[in-house]
Design a protein around this motif. Structure first.
Motif, PDB file in Angstrom:
ATOM      1  N   GLY A  72       0.820  -1.211   0.000  1.00 46.33           N
ATOM      2  CA  GLY A  72       0.000   0.000   0.000  1.00 46.33           C
ATOM      3  C   GLY A  72       0.847   1.252   0.000  1.00 46.33           C
ATOM      4  O   GLY A  72       1.985   1.243  -0.491  1.00 46.33           O
ATOM      5  N   LYS A  73       0.302   2.299   0.579  1.00 42.52           N
ATOM      6  CA  LYS A  73       0.947   3.609   0.603  1.00 42.52           C
ATOM      7  C   LYS A  73       2.347   3.510   1.218  1.00 42.52           C
ATOM      8  O   LYS A  73       2.541   2.828   2.219  1.00 42.52           O
ATOM      9  CB  LYS A  73       0.082   4.559   1.442  1.00 42.52           C
ATOM     10  N   GLY A  74       3.292   4.180   0.585  1.00 39.24           N
ATOM     11  CA  GLY A  74       4.663   4.188   1.103  1.00 39.24           C
ATOM     12  C   GLY A  74       5.538   3.063   0.558  1.00 39.24           C
ATOM     13  O   GLY A  74       6.739   3.043   0.794  1.00 39.24           O
ATOM     14  N   ASP A  75       4.913   2.124  -0.162  1.00 35.18           N
ATOM     15  CA  ASP A  75       5.674   0.999  -0.723  1.00 35.18           C
ATOM     16  C   ASP A  75       6.027   1.242  -2.186  1.00 35.18           C
ATOM     17  O   ASP A  75       5.293   1.913  -2.909  1.00 35.18           O
ATOM     18  CB  ASP A  75       4.849  -0.295  -0.662  1.00 35.18           C
ATOM     19  N   VAL A  76       7.148   0.645  -2.593  1.00 35.97           N
ATOM     20  CA  VAL A  76       7.531   0.653  -4.001  1.00 35.97           C
ATOM     21  C   VAL A  76       7.421  -0.763  -4.555  1.00 35.97           C
ATOM     22  O   VAL A  76       7.801  -1.733  -3.899  1.00 35.97           O
ATOM     23  CB  VAL A  76       8.978   1.166  -4.194  1.00 35.97           C
ATOM     24  N   VAL A  77       6.882  -0.868  -5.758  1.00 35.76           N
ATOM     25  CA  VAL A  77       6.808  -2.148  -6.464  1.00 35.76           C
ATOM     26  C   VAL A  77       7.565  -1.990  -7.785  1.00 35.76           C
ATOM     27  O   VAL A  77       7.294  -1.051  -8.549  1.00 35.76           O
ATOM     28  CB  VAL A  77       5.342  -2.561  -6.713  1.00 35.76           C
ATOM     29  N   PHE A  78       8.521  -2.878  -8.029  1.00 32.04           N
ATOM     30  CA  PHE A  78       9.365  -2.795  -9.225  1.00 32.04           C
ATOM     31  C   PHE A  78       8.743  -3.608 -10.356  1.00 32.04           C
ATOM     32  O   PHE A  78       8.462  -4.800 -10.190  1.00 32.04           O
ATOM     33  CB  PHE A  78      10.782  -3.277  -8.910  1.00 32.04           C
ATOM     34  N   GLU A  89      -0.373  -1.187 -13.230  1.00 30.54           N
ATOM     35  CA  GLU A  89      -1.647  -0.608 -12.782  1.00 30.54           C
ATOM     36  C   GLU A  89      -2.038  -1.114 -11.395  1.00 30.54           C
ATOM     37  O   GLU A  89      -2.480  -0.340 -10.529  1.00 30.54           O
ATOM     38  CB  GLU A  89      -2.733  -1.007 -13.789  1.00 30.54           C
ATOM     39  N   THR A  90      -1.876  -2.430 -11.178  1.00 36.21           N
ATOM     40  CA  THR A  90      -2.340  -3.028  -9.923  1.00 36.21           C
ATOM     41  C   THR A  90      -1.567  -2.507  -8.698  1.00 36.21           C
ATOM     42  O   THR A  90      -2.209  -2.194  -7.691  1.00 36.21           O
ATOM     43  CB  THR A  90      -2.316  -4.569  -9.993  1.00 36.21           C
ATOM     44  N   PRO A  91      -0.234  -2.379  -8.753  1.00 37.38           N
ATOM     45  CA  PRO A  91       0.426  -1.765  -7.592  1.00 37.38           C
ATOM     46  C   PRO A  91      -0.017  -0.320  -7.367  1.00 37.38           C
ATOM     47  O   PRO A  91      -0.199   0.092  -6.207  1.00 37.38           O
ATOM     48  CB  PRO A  91       1.918  -1.818  -7.919  1.00 37.38           C
ATOM     49  N   ALA A  92      -0.209   0.434  -8.446  1.00 37.11           N
ATOM     50  CA  ALA A  92      -0.663   1.819  -8.287  1.00 37.11           C
ATOM     51  C   ALA A  92      -2.072   1.834  -7.684  1.00 37.11           C
ATOM     52  O   ALA A  92      -2.388   2.640  -6.809  1.00 37.11           O
ATOM     53  CB  ALA A  92      -0.635   2.549  -9.630  1.00 37.11           C
ATOM     54  N   ALA A  94      -3.241  -0.294  -5.701  1.00 33.63           N
ATOM     55  CA  ALA A  94      -3.102  -0.655  -4.279  1.00 33.63           C
ATOM     56  C   ALA A  94      -2.555   0.506  -3.452  1.00 33.63           C
ATOM     57  O   ALA A  94      -2.429   0.389  -2.234  1.00 33.63           O
ATOM     58  CB  ALA A  94      -2.188  -1.873  -4.149  1.00 33.63           C
ATOM     59  N   GLY A  95      -2.182   1.608  -4.119  1.00 35.07           N
ATOM     60  CA  GLY A  95      -1.689   2.775  -3.398  1.00 35.07           C
ATOM     61  C   GLY A  95      -0.175   2.871  -3.358  1.00 35.07           C
ATOM     62  O   GLY A  95       0.382   3.812  -2.808  1.00 35.07           O
ATOM     63  N   ALA A  96       0.513   1.868  -3.921  1.00 36.07           N
ATOM     64  CA  ALA A  96       1.977   1.877  -3.936  1.00 36.07           C
ATOM     65  C   ALA A  96       2.488   2.650  -5.156  1.00 36.07           C
ATOM     66  O   ALA A  96       1.706   3.032  -6.029  1.00 36.07           O
ATOM     67  CB  ALA A  96       2.499   0.439  -3.968  1.00 36.07           C
ATOM     68  N   VAL A  97       3.797   2.873  -5.192  1.00 32.27           N
ATOM     69  CA  VAL A  97       4.416   3.532  -6.344  1.00 32.27           C
ATOM     70  C   VAL A  97       5.094   2.473  -7.208  1.00 32.27           C
ATOM     71  O   VAL A  97       5.986   1.771  -6.733  1.00 32.27           O
ATOM     72  CB  VAL A  97       5.465   4.573  -5.889  1.00 32.27           C
ATOM     73  N   PRO A  98       4.663   2.310  -8.462  1.00 35.50           N
ATOM     74  CA  PRO A  98       5.393   1.401  -9.342  1.00 35.50           C
ATOM     75  C   PRO A  98       6.656   2.100  -9.845  1.00 35.50           C
ATOM     76  O   PRO A  98       6.588   3.242 -10.287  1.00 35.50           O
ATOM     77  CB  PRO A  98       4.419   1.138 -10.490  1.00 35.50           C
TER      78      PRO A  98
END
Ligand SMILES: *Cc1c(COP(=O)(O)O)cnc(C)c1O
Length: 378
Positions: A72-78, A89-92, A94-98
């Protein structure tokens, strides 16, 4: 000619598939019929995992996996810069930053060196937490998991395998959908194993995540659907789709996977001296969701595509745009430096018609047309 001929497949499997659909209609067990459980067991066994959870589509599969990993928020997904939109799209969502990572030019899969640079950049910036890597098994070939898993372990990051296009592939016998902490696939009709609508599945060996995903996919159910312990979604695989998949899965294992590999081999033999053909790494096996060649530049690619169209040969550009240039990600600070390979590939790539039911004379006709046009331009 069809780009991916689903009609021929249906003609061949019609008696079994019609019977399987009819049975669901007679039983009227449209949701959560026994076929869904049967399919989950068969697929888990095939890819060598403890749990398979069938769901509504491949995008939901990724979303459910990210929910289980508490992203979620505050997380990065590579995420690879070169993939279908849903991977980022799905990590974004979820509130994370791709954060986008470049790919290899020969296999089109995530480049581990670019991945490590991106992880270090996020760590050095010190604002966000590197949480998940989503390698994509693009066009059917597994990503380079030995290197990616080593990097994930080094930095303590989860791996979520996006095998939406990769079902049926393997690395030295270890199957796609078994590489991630959690792995996802899609049964969209044109994928290597497709159903007759939307469908997807999540795979894992972790009991806790599997239980969470089974809850999240039915409104965060607890004891039952009316006892709700989480905020979830509604994402199940219909019984009709499971029944169709059970029949198609047999054909997939018995001959389709082999047949599509034969088509790929023939294309490569006929084209390798005039264009860049897709590389399958030593020890890797692809399920060939796409067969994509690289031309010298955009002009040559677009010219070839127009020429093929004149001859009645369909072709597709997967993908036209790097993820980091998609408008939807504007303002998300999600790009990393050095995404040049993806930018070049997008201008040069072209996918040729391919499916397990393609005849020798058809693939020869496609190859001959490509040869003519490319050689004409020299
Ligand atoms: C198709 C695809 C998805 C999404 O699957 P759907 O079933 O269409 O939701 C996700 N990732 C990749 C790489 C895909 O090709």
């Amino acid at each position: 000619m069809e780009f991916r001929d689903l009609k021929r497949q249906y003609q061949k499997l019609k008696p079994q598939i019609d019977a399987a659909i009819s049975k669901v209609l007679v039983d009227t067990n449209f949701i959560s019929g026994s076929q869904v459980t049967e399919l989950e067991k068969a697929l888990a066994e095939y890819v060598g995992r403890k749990h398979c959870i069938a769901c509504g589509n491949g995008t939901d599969a990724l979303t459910l996996a990210l929910m289980a990993l508490d992203v979620g928020k505050g997380d990065v997904v590579f995420v690879p810069d070169f993939t279908f939109f849903a991977s980022g799209e799905t990590p974004a969502f979820a509130g994370a930053v791709p954060v986008f990572v470049d790919v290899y030019e020969d296999t089109f899969n995530m480049d581990p060196a670019s991945l490590e640079n991106a992880i270090l950049a996020v760590i050095n910036a010190g604002k966000l937490v590197p949480k998940v890597i989503i390698p994509v098994d693009l066009f059917g070939q597994p990503a380079e998991y030995d290197k990616i898993l080593a990097i994930a372990q080094k930095y303590g990051i989860f791996v979520l395998e996006d095998a939406a296009q990769g079902f049926g592939g393997n690395i030295r016998g270890k199957m796609a959908c078994s590489f991630g902490d959690i792995s996802c696939t899609s049964f969209f009709p044109a994928k290597p194993l497709g159903c007759y609508g939307d469908g997807g599945a999540v795979f894992t060996d972790n009991d806790e995540w599997a239980a969470l995903i089974r809850s999240y996919q039915v409104h965060g159910k607890g004891e039952n659907k009316y006892d709700n312990v989480h905020i979830g979604i509604n994402s199940r695989l219909d019984t009709i789709q499971a029944a169709i998949l059970l029949e198609k899965f047999q054909a997939f294992c018995k001959y389709e996977l082999e047949a599509v590999n034969h088509v790929a081999e023939r294309y490569t033999e006929l084209l390798k001296d005039i264009v860049s053909v897709p590389v399958v790494k030593e020890g890797y096996y692809s399920s060939w969701a796409q067969y994509s060649i690289l031309l010298e530049n955009e002009e040559q690619r677009d010219g070839l595509q127009a020429y093929l169209k004149e001859k009645g040969i369909p072709s597709m550009v997967y993908y036209q745009k790097p993820m980091h240039l998609q408008k939807a990600f504007d303002g998300m600070e999600c790009t990393c430096a050095g995404l040049g390979v993806t930018e070049k590939i997008c201008k040069r790539i072209l996918a040729l018609p391919m499916h397990p039911y393609m005849e020798e004379n058809e693939l020869e006709m496609v190859a001959e047309a490509v040869r003519q046009k490319v050689l004409d331009g020299k």
